[in-house]
Design a protein around this motif. Structure first.
Motif, PDB file in Angstrom:
ATOM      1  N   MET A 175       0.830  -1.190   0.000  1.00  0.00           N
ATOM      2  CA  MET A 175       0.000   0.000   0.000  1.00  0.00           C
ATOM      3  C   MET A 175       0.874   1.253   0.000  1.00  0.00           C
ATOM      4  O   MET A 175       0.567   2.243  -0.645  1.00  0.00           O
ATOM      5  CB  MET A 175      -0.887  -0.010   1.231  1.00  0.00           C
ATOM      6  CG  MET A 175      -1.993   0.995   1.193  1.00  0.00           C
ATOM      7  SD  MET A 175      -3.039   0.816   2.631  1.00  0.00           S
ATOM      8  CE  MET A 175      -2.039   1.570   3.878  1.00  0.00           C
ATOM      9  N   GLU A 176       1.986   1.179   0.748  1.00  0.00           N
ATOM     10  CA  GLU A 176       2.889   2.318   0.789  1.00  0.00           C
ATOM     11  C   GLU A 176       3.604   2.486  -0.533  1.00  0.00           C
ATOM     12  O   GLU A 176       3.993   3.574  -0.918  1.00  0.00           O
ATOM     13  CB  GLU A 176       3.967   2.118   1.852  1.00  0.00           C
ATOM     14  CG  GLU A 176       3.456   2.226   3.244  1.00  0.00           C
ATOM     15  CD  GLU A 176       4.436   1.626   4.243  1.00  0.00           C
ATOM     16  OE1 GLU A 176       5.638   1.532   3.919  1.00  0.00           O
ATOM     17  OE2 GLU A 176       3.984   1.242   5.324  1.00  0.00           O
ATOM     18  N   GLY A 177       3.822   1.379  -1.187  1.00  0.00           N
ATOM     19  CA  GLY A 177       4.540   1.414  -2.459  1.00  0.00           C
ATOM     20  C   GLY A 177       3.592   1.739  -3.591  1.00  0.00           C
ATOM     21  O   GLY A 177       2.875   2.742  -3.550  1.00  0.00           O
ATOM     22  N   GLN A 178       3.534   0.847  -4.560  1.00  0.00           N
ATOM     23  CA  GLN A 178       2.729   1.192  -5.736  1.00  0.00           C
ATOM     24  C   GLN A 178       1.247   0.889  -5.540  1.00  0.00           C
ATOM     25  O   GLN A 178       0.459   1.049  -6.452  1.00  0.00           O
ATOM     26  CB  GLN A 178       3.267   0.497  -6.989  1.00  0.00           C
ATOM     27  CG  GLN A 178       3.095  -1.001  -7.007  1.00  0.00           C
ATOM     28  CD  GLN A 178       4.241  -1.705  -6.308  1.00  0.00           C
ATOM     29  OE1 GLN A 178       4.529  -1.454  -5.149  1.00  0.00           O
ATOM     30  NE2 GLN A 178       4.900  -2.600  -7.009  1.00  0.00           N
ATOM     31  N   GLY A 179       0.889   0.454  -4.371  1.00  0.00           N
ATOM     32  CA  GLY A 179      -0.518   0.149  -4.127  1.00  0.00           C
ATOM     33  C   GLY A 179      -0.746  -1.348  -4.186  1.00  0.00           C
ATOM     34  O   GLY A 179       0.071  -2.100  -4.716  1.00  0.00           O
ATOM     35  N   VAL A 180      -1.844  -1.736  -3.655  1.00  0.00           N
ATOM     36  CA  VAL A 180      -2.168  -3.160  -3.606  1.00  0.00           C
ATOM     37  C   VAL A 180      -2.650  -3.600  -4.991  1.00  0.00           C
ATOM     38  O   VAL A 180      -3.438  -2.892  -5.619  1.00  0.00           O
ATOM     39  CB  VAL A 180      -3.274  -3.375  -2.552  1.00  0.00           C
ATOM     40  CG1 VAL A 180      -3.772  -4.794  -2.551  1.00  0.00           C
ATOM     41  CG2 VAL A 180      -2.766  -2.979  -1.180  1.00  0.00           C
ATOM     42  N   PRO A 181      -2.160  -4.728  -5.488  1.00  0.00           N
ATOM     43  CA  PRO A 181      -2.613  -5.140  -6.815  1.00  0.00           C
ATOM     44  C   PRO A 181      -4.117  -5.429  -6.810  1.00  0.00           C
ATOM     45  O   PRO A 181      -4.635  -5.997  -5.855  1.00  0.00           O
ATOM     46  CB  PRO A 181      -1.818  -6.420  -7.080  1.00  0.00           C
ATOM     47  CG  PRO A 181      -1.289  -6.848  -5.775  1.00  0.00           C
ATOM     48  CD  PRO A 181      -1.246  -5.661  -4.868  1.00  0.00           C
ATOM     49  N   THR A 182      -4.738  -4.999  -7.871  1.00  0.00           N
ATOM     50  CA  THR A 182      -6.188  -5.166  -7.885  1.00  0.00           C
ATOM     51  C   THR A 182      -6.592  -6.149  -8.976  1.00  0.00           C
ATOM     52  O   THR A 182      -5.829  -6.430  -9.893  1.00  0.00           O
ATOM     53  CB  THR A 182      -6.894  -3.836  -8.195  1.00  0.00           C
ATOM     54  OG1 THR A 182      -6.397  -3.375  -9.450  1.00  0.00           O
ATOM     55  CG2 THR A 182      -6.642  -2.819  -7.137  1.00  0.00           C
ATOM     56  N   GLN A 183      -7.773  -6.654  -8.852  1.00  0.00           N
ATOM     57  CA  GLN A 183      -8.345  -7.410  -9.961  1.00  0.00           C
ATOM     58  C   GLN A 183      -9.628  -6.694 -10.377  1.00  0.00           C
ATOM     59  O   GLN A 183     -10.434  -6.308  -9.538  1.00  0.00           O
ATOM     60  CB  GLN A 183      -8.623  -8.846  -9.537  1.00  0.00           C
ATOM     61  CG  GLN A 183      -9.352  -8.959  -8.213  1.00  0.00           C
ATOM     62  CD  GLN A 183      -9.739 -10.374  -7.876  1.00  0.00           C
ATOM     63  OE1 GLN A 183     -10.011 -11.168  -8.763  1.00  0.00           O
ATOM     64  NE2 GLN A 183      -9.747 -10.685  -6.598  1.00  0.00           N
ATOM     65  N   ARG A 184      -9.764  -6.512 -11.669  1.00  0.00           N
ATOM     66  CA  ARG A 184     -10.960  -5.808 -12.139  1.00  0.00           C
ATOM     67  C   ARG A 184     -12.133  -6.783 -12.122  1.00  0.00           C
ATOM     68  O   ARG A 184     -11.979  -7.973 -12.401  1.00  0.00           O
ATOM     69  CB  ARG A 184     -10.750  -5.288 -13.562  1.00  0.00           C
ATOM     70  CG  ARG A 184      -9.586  -4.318 -13.666  1.00  0.00           C
ATOM     71  CD  ARG A 184      -9.765  -3.379 -14.839  1.00  0.00           C
ATOM     72  NE  ARG A 184     -10.666  -2.271 -14.526  1.00  0.00           N
ATOM     73  CZ  ARG A 184     -10.349  -1.246 -13.747  1.00  0.00           C
ATOM     74  NH1 ARG A 184      -9.158  -1.182 -13.179  1.00  0.00           N
ATOM     75  NH2 ARG A 184     -11.207  -0.279 -13.521  1.00  0.00           N
ATOM     76  N   LEU A 185     -13.263  -6.269 -11.766  1.00  0.00           N
ATOM     77  CA  LEU A 185     -14.449  -7.124 -11.765  1.00  0.00           C
ATOM     78  C   LEU A 185     -14.983  -7.206 -13.192  1.00  0.00           C
ATOM     79  O   LEU A 185     -14.953  -6.220 -13.931  1.00  0.00           O
ATOM     80  CB  LEU A 185     -15.521  -6.532 -10.859  1.00  0.00           C
ATOM     81  CG  LEU A 185     -15.136  -6.387  -9.385  1.00  0.00           C
ATOM     82  CD1 LEU A 185     -16.295  -5.771  -8.604  1.00  0.00           C
ATOM     83  CD2 LEU A 185     -14.772  -7.739  -8.798  1.00  0.00           C
ATOM     84  N   LEU A 186     -15.434  -8.357 -13.572  1.00  0.00           N
ATOM     85  CA  LEU A 186     -15.978  -8.505 -14.922  1.00  0.00           C
ATOM     86  C   LEU A 186     -17.172  -7.589 -15.112  1.00  0.00           C
ATOM     87  O   LEU A 186     -17.300  -6.892 -16.104  1.00  0.00           O
ATOM     88  CB  LEU A 186     -16.388  -9.959 -15.153  1.00  0.00           C
ATOM     89  CG  LEU A 186     -15.208 -10.906 -15.372  1.00  0.00           C
ATOM     90  CD1 LEU A 186     -15.685 -12.341 -15.508  1.00  0.00           C
ATOM     91  CD2 LEU A 186     -14.389 -10.484 -16.587  1.00  0.00           C
ATOM     92  N   LEU A 187     -18.025  -7.595 -14.124  1.00  0.00           N
ATOM     93  CA  LEU A 187     -19.187  -6.711 -14.190  1.00  0.00           C
ATOM     94  C   LEU A 187     -19.137  -5.747 -13.018  1.00  0.00           C
ATOM     95  O   LEU A 187     -19.218  -6.184 -11.865  1.00  0.00           O
ATOM     96  CB  LEU A 187     -20.480  -7.524 -14.071  1.00  0.00           C
ATOM     97  CG  LEU A 187     -20.825  -8.386 -15.259  1.00  0.00           C
ATOM     98  CD1 LEU A 187     -22.055  -9.228 -14.950  1.00  0.00           C
ATOM     99  CD2 LEU A 187     -21.075  -7.521 -16.499  1.00  0.00           C
ATOM    100  N   PRO A 188     -18.922  -4.448 -13.269  1.00  0.00           N
ATOM    101  CA  PRO A 188     -18.903  -3.506 -12.150  1.00  0.00           C
ATOM    102  C   PRO A 188     -20.222  -3.557 -11.385  1.00  0.00           C
ATOM    103  O   PRO A 188     -21.272  -3.886 -11.947  1.00  0.00           O
ATOM    104  CB  PRO A 188     -18.723  -2.146 -12.814  1.00  0.00           C
ATOM    105  CG  PRO A 188     -18.227  -2.436 -14.187  1.00  0.00           C
ATOM    106  CD  PRO A 188     -18.736  -3.790 -14.562  1.00  0.00           C
ATOM    107  N   ILE A 189     -20.109  -3.271 -10.113  1.00  0.00           N
ATOM    108  CA  ILE A 189     -21.288  -3.355  -9.256  1.00  0.00           C
ATOM    109  C   ILE A 189     -21.621  -1.953  -8.769  1.00  0.00           C
ATOM    110  O   ILE A 189     -20.717  -1.162  -8.503  1.00  0.00           O
ATOM    111  CB  ILE A 189     -20.969  -4.225  -8.027  1.00  0.00           C
ATOM    112  CG1 ILE A 189     -20.595  -5.624  -8.483  1.00  0.00           C
ATOM    113  CG2 ILE A 189     -22.118  -4.271  -7.050  1.00  0.00           C
ATOM    114  CD1 ILE A 189     -19.851  -6.381  -7.430  1.00  0.00           C
ATOM    115  N   THR A 190     -22.888  -1.645  -8.651  1.00  0.00           N
ATOM    116  CA  THR A 190     -23.214  -0.336  -8.067  1.00  0.00           C
ATOM    117  C   THR A 190     -23.654  -0.533  -6.627  1.00  0.00           C
ATOM    118  O   THR A 190     -24.218  -1.554  -6.258  1.00  0.00           O
ATOM    119  CB  THR A 190     -24.341   0.383  -8.836  1.00  0.00           C
ATOM    120  OG1 THR A 190     -25.418  -0.519  -8.976  1.00  0.00           O
ATOM    121  CG2 THR A 190     -23.869   0.883 -10.169  1.00  0.00           C
TER     122      THR A 190
END
Ligand SMILES: Nc1ncnc2c1ncn2[C@@H]1O[C@H](COP(=O)(O)OP(=O)(O)OP(=O)(O)O)[C@@H](O)[C@H]1O
Ligand SMILES: [Mg+2]
Length: 626
Positions: A477-492
């Protein structure tokens, strides 16, 4: 018809006294502060009936001549400041010229004082604010003040006094605070004729605390290497990780020699201890902060208990940083407790990696692997090392910027201000391979048992794993940030207005922790990414939980802390669960990774990760030794 009239002097004093004098303990506080301001090296306090009937404070300070002995009883008469501008930088404990006239107006008061070298002294008797007698006296050098029948002329106030025992314990607390703040001064407390404390002059802080609270507490305290950061000097002793209390009684803070209660400092201490503190507990601190008196306003509370910093953010940063350094400095001695001569290398060369790769995190929501599948969790190259950014060297890790400098918005010089970490920091990074344990087995699917040179070591595998994951995530988190995974379908996500405000304010911190969140109309947000290590089947529920859990705690904390809290909470769900069966190489790897952590002693919630039953403890239990 005019309705307004000036109050008689006597009544005005009583009104003022209402603010200054709350109970016997406030009298003791004011009188002892005066003695300290008068350069005393010995101060004796005597109370009878909890101070309700009698208080006497005796000092060997510089005393007063006859004129001053009379003048000091006038309101707004002080030797400590002269002009309005002096108020901007107060170097003494007193400054208002209020205390003595206030106390004298609500008691039967006797002042006896003699200047050093003077032939005779002066005695003044005051009754409910009226001076009744002034005469020469043969008192010893210094000042003696006696306060009898407090509030005798204010029955309404007298009713508010508590039992003698309660008042006596308030007196003792005030006495202890002053004695801790000035270990160079000798202090005596007598309750009735009984000697409650006798503290010789010229003590160190440790000696003073040992005399007041006993050696076992002092053994749990860590030295603050005197640190001056940005003109703020922080010194004293802090409880080591895991030492805490359910009240703030032993969270003691002095500012320029004055005991204070200050929310900025209290929050900074919490933040500094953060993961080394269990929920609902308070750290034990004897902290002394010294700074330019012009940078702090002490004239904000009638009992001078509170202060206002001109730059609270800076004070916060300094305290957080110092606390972290102190806790980390304990690492070496902690490791030493568990260190043992080579019994067996802690990690066999061929050990499979314990941790899955980022890919595995995302592919296998059921991670950690169950025993049946844990045989081949991947080749060595795909272990934790492959998932991490290039492993920082020990050196850079010890010197990596703390979260306080990397997440929270900082003034430009903050980086340089904190860049110089303790030299001890580098030395603390001992190679974990130096710790050799003999693996015995796993107890109750939770505790790893190992033999060390001094006995039996037990590791809580769940707590240990939480700590390892937590530090890993925080580094990312201090560095380049936590790696993320994109969700196939964004959620609202629909949230009530209060939560929406909170989310708006914290969007950036949330994105650093790997949560992709965008405003999407009023009260609505779109989630399109989650941290890879999170395998939430219900991202919106997860986010709602996070909001609920963090909103209340985050009011006073920094963005960094928010991120840490979030990691601590989410990591917990994904750490090796209590009853996951680990095999020997995994256990040893876990221990090795734990020993490489910055704060290996406790999990991110402040619970211990590792304990030891020494041979001598065992011998006692088996009656081989008494
Ligand atoms: N123990 C003492 N020894 C020598 N001088 C004293 C002592 N106690 C009080 N004085 C003198 O009397 C003055 C008045 O004391 P008082 O406590 O009323 O006011 P203060 O200490 O100046 O301000 P504050 O009201 O903030 O305490 C002091 O400024 C000091 O000069
Ligand atoms: Mg005073």
């Amino acid at each position: 018809m005019s309705r307004i009239a000036l109050l008689p002097e006597e009544v005005a004093s009583q009104v003022a006294a209402g603010e200054v004098v709350e109970r016997p303990a406030s009298v003791v506080k004011e009188l002892v502060e005066n003695s300290l301001d008068a350069g005393a090296t010995r101060i004796e306090v005597l109370v009878r009936r909890g101070g309700n009937s009698f208080i006497r404070v005796l000092d060997n300070g510089w005393g007063m001549d006859r004129d001053d002995a009379l003048l000091c009883l006038e309101r707004h008469a002080t030797s400590k400041i002269r002009t309005g501008s002096d108020l901007m930088a107060i170097h003494t404990l007193g400054f208002r010229g209020e205390a003595l006239p206030s106390i004298a107006s609500v008691s039967r008061f006797r002042l006896a004082t003699r200047e050093h070298g003077a032939l005779s002294g002066t005695e003044v008797l005051v009754n409910g604010g009226k001076i009744e007698t002034v005469r020469d006296s043969g008192e010893p050098e210094g000042t003696q003040i006696e306060v009898r029948s407090l509030f005798y002329n204010l029955p309404a106030r007298r009713k508010f006094l508590r039992t003698e025992n309660t008042e006596a314990s308030h007196v003792e607390h005030v006495f202890q605070l002053q004695a801790i703040g000035h270990p160079e001064v000798g202090f005596t407390l007598l309750n009735e004729e009984r000697l409650a404390h006798q503290l010789p002059p010229g003590q160190t802080l440790r000696e003073r605390l040992r005399d007041l609270f006993g050696a076992p507490l002092v053994a749990e305290l860590l030295e603050i290497p005197v640190n001056e950061i940005a003109g703020i000097r922080v010194a004293g002793l802090l409880g080591r990780a895991g030492v805490s209390r359910s009240t703030r009684q032993q969270q003691i803070v002095f500012l320029n020699g004055r005991p204070i209660e200050n929310p900025t400092v209290a929050h900074a201490l919490r933040e500094g201890y953060h993961t080394a503190l269990m929920k609902g507990q308070h750290p034990v601190t004897f902290l002394s902060i010294e700074m330019d008196p012009a940078a702090v306003d002490v004239n904000v509370h009638p009992a001078k208990r509170e202060v206002r910093f001109r730059d609270p953010a800076l004070v916060r940063e300094v305290i957080v940083e110092v606390t972290r350094r102190v806790l980390e400095s304990d690492r070496a001695s902690w490791s030493r407790t568990f260190a043992s001569p080579a019994a067996r290398p802690v990690v066999p060369e061929e050990s499979p990696p314990l941790f899955p790769t980022a890919e595995q995190y995302s592919r296998r929501p059921d991670w950690p692997p169950q025993p049946a599948t844990s045989e081949t969790p991947g080749g060595t190259s795909s272990g934790l090392a492959a998932w991490k950014p290039p492993e920082p060297s020990d050196e850079t890790r010890a010197h990596s910027p703390t979260p306080a400098t990397s997440i929270a918005p900082q003034p430009p010089d903050a980086e340089t201000r904190f860049a110089a970490r303790t030299p001890a920091g580098a030395a603390m990074q001992r190679s974990p391979a130096a710790h050799d344990f003999k693996f015995i087995g796993v107890l109750g699917r939770l505790y790893i048992l190992m033999e060390s040179a001094s006995g039996l070591v037990l590791v809580d595998q769940h707590a240990a794993h939480e700590r390892i994951l937590f530090e890993e995530m925080r580094r990312r988190m201090e560095g380049q940030g936590v790696p993320t995974q994109r969700l196939l379908l964004p959620i609202t996500l629909q949230v009530p207005p209060k939560d929406a405000d909170w989310l708006h304010e914290n969007l950036e911190s949330l994105s650093r922790t790997g949560i992709g969140l965008e405003p999407f109309g009023p009260g609505t947000f779109k989630i399109d990414a989650l941290p890879q290590f999170l395998s939430a089947t219900e991202p919106s529920q997860l986010l709602r939980d996070i909001i609920d859990e963090l909103r209340d705690t985050s009011q006073q904390t920094s963005k960094l802390r928010l991120g840490e809290d979030m990691i601590a909470k989410t990591v917990c769900r994904h750490a090796v669960k209590a009853n996951d069966i680990l095999r020997e190489p995994e256990c040893l790897r876990l221990v090795q990774d734990l020993l490489a952590c910055e704060l290996p002693y406790c999990c991110p919630h402040g619970r211990p990760t590792m304990i030891q039953l020494t041979y001598s403890e065992l011998e006692k239990k088996f009656g081989r030794k008494v």
